[in-house]
Motif scaffolding. Structure first.
Motif, PDB file in Angstrom:
ATOM      1  N   GLY A  58       0.800  -1.227   0.000  1.00  0.00           N
ATOM      2  CA  GLY A  58       0.000   0.000   0.000  1.00  0.00           C
ATOM      3  C   GLY A  58       0.825   1.264   0.000  1.00  0.00           C
ATOM      4  N   ILE A  59       2.133   1.138  -0.206  1.00  0.00           N
ATOM      5  CA  ILE A  59       2.957   2.353  -0.271  1.00  0.00           C
ATOM      6  C   ILE A  59       2.598   3.125  -1.540  1.00  0.00           C
ATOM      7  N   ILE A  60       2.363   2.389  -2.598  1.00  0.00           N
ATOM      8  CA  ILE A  60       1.817   3.015  -3.798  1.00  0.00           C
ATOM      9  C   ILE A  60       0.557   2.256  -4.196  1.00  0.00           C
TER      10      ILE A  60
ATOM     11  N   MET B   2      -3.056   1.600  13.785  1.00  0.00           N
ATOM     12  CA  MET B   2      -3.059   2.690  14.751  1.00  0.00           C
ATOM     13  C   MET B   2      -3.893   3.855  14.201  1.00  0.00           C
ATOM     14  N   SER B   3      -4.495   4.599  15.103  1.00  0.00           N
ATOM     15  CA  SER B   3      -5.249   5.770  14.654  1.00  0.00           C
ATOM     16  C   SER B   3      -4.256   6.832  14.160  1.00  0.00           C
ATOM     17  N   THR B   4      -4.795   7.795  13.418  1.00  0.00           N
ATOM     18  CA  THR B   4      -3.934   8.868  12.894  1.00  0.00           C
ATOM     19  C   THR B   4      -3.182   9.566  14.025  1.00  0.00           C
ATOM     20  N   SER B 224      -0.137   6.072   8.069  1.00  0.00           N
ATOM     21  CA  SER B 224      -0.600   6.932   6.977  1.00  0.00           C
ATOM     22  C   SER B 224       0.298   8.174   6.882  1.00  0.00           C
ATOM     23  N   LEU B 225       0.399   8.699   5.672  1.00  0.00           N
ATOM     24  CA  LEU B 225       1.231   9.895   5.491  1.00  0.00           C
ATOM     25  C   LEU B 225       0.640  11.100   6.215  1.00  0.00           C
ATOM     26  N   ASP B 226      -0.689  11.093   6.392  1.00  0.00           N
ATOM     27  CA  ASP B 226      -1.305  12.168   7.185  1.00  0.00           C
ATOM     28  C   ASP B 226      -0.694  12.180   8.586  1.00  0.00           C
TER      29      ASP B 226
END
Lengths: 320, 416
Positions: A58-60, B2-4, B224-226
């Motif tokens: 899921g990285i891309i 994990m949550s954000t 996540s990136l966020d």
């Protein structure tokens, strides 16, 4: 290698496609990695291995196709039970080894204190106890890679994904890594790794995918790949000529007094009888099963195999 | 999963610890204080030099009675106004040819006179070039006329006694309050602007460093990136708050020491309309939102760039925007409404500074609650956009892509 592999796939991918700037990187990847298996993705540099692994994790996002990771369609949902070692190794240089391992565990939901304790144990067990509080920047490249690998498994994941894990390691560290992979698999963890070195896959994996030019050329058991090629018969006789020669297949080749040819579909017994009856005077006869390298050549083609060998040579140079 | 916020906490904790426990953090704490000390010292020296250079001198070629009358009058007038308003007066013994003496005095660079007075109070002569009328000749003429008046009254034995007005203490005058609050609003806006400009540069290099360490892929595979972006912003905010606490504490301590030494400990008797406790809290909150809003923008851009050179190119428009936002917010101070004021309050990047200005001027608390919610929503949006941009242009790309495609030109990376 574990002998029993369960049928439930830890990873399943169907028709994964990814293009970058209009150039197709992978096209129609289908994979099924059984739970508990050691699974290898073989292919030369540029074949699409890393892109495939990144899509699986899921990285891309793929342009099309579907994948599930431990039953989750969104890979991040399984993040706590997955470990990932990327091809481009990355660690914070100022962090101590213990903190680096614990931090990687924390990213996967492992409490920091637990991570620190496990890190110390992992380092101790692997003869690196003296390096617990040493900063990463003081370590050799191989050691840093080992630390990152510990960070990949510190949270005891159910699935470990390793992208070119042997790359840049010397022979001793490669051996250590092989043992570690076997240990992980023995404890029930599914391990999937990419490599351009065939003998790592041959020694470790029961299932492999051969990928070249962004396409899966073979997916299945290592033994099935080998069986794509008929076993080779090597024969040496006392008599150079005689009726026995009629028992040899048309494509039999002679080199240095030895005959070499594919084992006939009827098997060894009729051949052996014809040779004896024809007065060959057998001095040596052996049946050689083809190796994974030969199978790779047959499946992916000469050029892909040459690219694999060149990548492996480059790795050796880097490790040296 | 994990949550954000859980994941952001992991990132923030690591970044915070790594930054605060580094040697460069000591430098980070010391450098602004050193700069401030240098600026203050430089300012004081420059001020003194400017004052000395700006205070004109006048030579008095007159009899001693005239000189005394002029000097006494000057002293009296200066006491009621300011010493800077009037030129300093220096007595010179008269020569035979007074006009020639005046010309010589004006030409003497070491004496540096701006004008020369000669004659008497009834027949005064002022020698000076034409360009000093307003600064020198007019105040000198005022002194001469006042001295003449005083002398005349004394001669008539009718000098009026100085009358001290009865001082009636009242509450704050609205006009004065308005001026003080406007000044307070503008100074806090400038303070937050300055600190944000200094500290957001920390964020610029952060993501570039992350990419050069090659840790970003590990982060992107796990959370996540966020969360990554939010964690980095939060860490940098906390680091800046530590810095502010240290700097503020030291300045406060210095201020207190000065007050104790001077034996007067007072608090300002004119405060913001909303009250000091709420105002201080709002300074912290609006600083945080201002920092997070610009930080998210800078982080988004920093993540696209591969080098400081690229960062400088990409962030220049935002630096200009920061100045524009400060001007917009400062313009709203003292304004009674109007389209520009509402734009300044609603535009997310100018909202924190503008609303802080409002806190100094109006006592209602609810507009601040609305504004903070509005700004938080924009922070979330900026973080989301920055992380999406990063995913689309960098992680999704075969090359190490960038905003405007800059690093595609500069750096190539293999597909596999």
């Amino acid at each position: 290698m574990r002998s029993q592999v369960q049928a439930v796939p830890a990873i399943e991918a169907k028709g994964l496609v990814k293009s970058f700037d209009g150039k197709v990187a992978v096209s129609g990847i289908d994979l099924a990695v059984p739970e508990g298996a050691i699974y290898g993705i073989l292919g030369p540099n540029g074949a699409g291995k890393t892109t495939t692994l990144r899509m699986l994790l899921g990285i891309i996002e793929p342009d099309s196709g579907r994948r599930t990771l431990l039953g989750h369609e969104r890979p991040l949902e399984a993040a706590k039970i997955v470990g990932y070692l990327p091809e481009e190794r990355g660690l914070y240089p100022a962090m101590t080894t213990r903190e680096a391992i614990a931090f990687m565990g924390a990213l996967r939901g492992l409490p920091l204190e637990v991570g620190r304790k496990r890190a110390a144990i992992l380092l101790e067990q692997n003869g690196l106890g003296d390096y617990v509080d040493k900063p990463i920047k003081s370590l050799s490249k191989g050691m840093a890679q080992t630390i990152q690998l510990f960070g990949t498994i510190v949270h005891k994941p159910k699935l470990v994904v390793l992208d070119e894990p042997f790359s840049g390691l010397d022979a001793i560290n490669q051996g250590r890594l092989e043992s570690l992979i076997r240990d992980e698999a023995a404890s029930g963890t599914t391990v999937i790794f990419s490599t351009h070195v065939i003998h790592h896959a041959e020694r470790l994996c029961e299932r492999i995918a051969i990928i070249a030019g962004g396409r899966i050329r073979f997916e299945g058991l290592v033994s099935e790949a080998r069986e794509r090629l008929q076993p080779q018969v090597r024969l040496k006789t006392r008599n150079a000529d005689g009726a026995w020669r009629r028992a040899l297949p048309d494509d039999a080749r002679e080199s240095g007094g030895h005959w070499q040819f594919e084992l006939p579909p009827a098997g060894i017994e009729p051949l052996l009888k014809a040779l004896i009856d024809g007065g060959a005077g057998i001095e040596e006869l052996s049946i050689e099963r083809s190796g994974l390298h030969d199978a790779f050549v047959a499946i992916a083609g000469e050029s892909a195999a040459r690219a694999m060998d060149e990548s492996a040579q480059a790795d050796l140079g880097e490790a040296a | 999963m994990m949550s954000t916020f859980e994941a952001a906490w992991v990132i923030a904790r690591r970044d915070f610890v790594a930054s605060v426990y580094s040697r460069s953090f000591i430098l980070f704490l010391i450098v602004p204080l050193a700069f401030l000390a240098i600026i203050m010292a430089g300012g004081a020296v420059a001020d003194r030099a400017a004052n000395a250079a700006a205070h004109p001198r006048v030579a008095l070629i007159a009899d001693s009675a005239t000189v005394e009358a002029l000097q006494a009058t000057r002293a009296r007038l200066a006491q009621g106004t300011s010493d800077h308003v009037f030129p300093s007066l220096q007595a010179i013994d008269p020569a035979e040819n007074v006009d020639a003496q005046a010309d010589a005095l004006l030409a003497d660079e070491s004496a540096a006179y701006s004008a020369v007075f000669s004659g008497t109070l009834d027949r005064p002569v002022i020698s000076a070039p034409p360009n000093v009328d307003r600064r020198v000749v007019d105040p000198l003429t005022l002194i001469v006329n006042d001295a003449r008046l005083q002398t005349a009254l004394q001669a008539a034995h009718q000098p009026p006694a100085f009358v001290a007005a009865h001082r009636r203490i009242t509450g704050q005058a609205a006009g004065n309050l308005r001026i003080v609050r406007n000044d307070l609003a503008r100074s806090t806006q400038s303070l937050i602007f300055g600190i944000t400009v200094i500290l957001t540069t920390l964020l610029l290099s952060n993501m570039t460093e992350e990419k050069s360490n090659k840790v970003i892929e590990i982060l992107a595979a796990a959370i996540s990136l966020d969360s990554v972006f939010l964690g980095k912003l939060a860490a940098m905010l906390c680091i800046s708050l530590v810095g502010l606490a240290v700097w503020g504490g030291m300045l406060g301590l210095g201020y207190l020491l000065v007050q104790v030494v001077q034996d007067w400990v007072t608090l300002p008797d004119v405060g913001p309309a909303i009250g000091w406790p709420s105002f201080v809290l709002l300074i912290v909150l609006y600083y945080a939102t201002n920092y997070m809003l610009f930080g998210a923008l800078f982080l988004g851009i920093g993540s696209q760039a591969n080098s400081m050179r690229e960062i400088q190119t990409l962030t220049m428009p935002i630096n200009f925007m920061q100045f524009g936002v400060l001007l917009l917010a400062a313009n709203s101070v003292g304004s009674d409404g109007g389209a520009m004021t509402w734009i300044a309050r609603l535009f997310p990047l100018s909202s924190p500074l503008t609303m802080l200005g409002l806190a100094a001027q109006a006592d209602a608390i609810w507009p601040h609650l609305l504004a903070l919610a509005w700004q938080l929503a924009w922070i979330a949006l900026f973080v989301r956009i920055s992380s999406r941009m990063f995913r689309v242009t960098v992680l999704q790309s075969s090359n190490s892509g960038s905003f405007l495609g800059l690093n595609r030109l500069l750096l190539r990376r293999k597909v596999d």
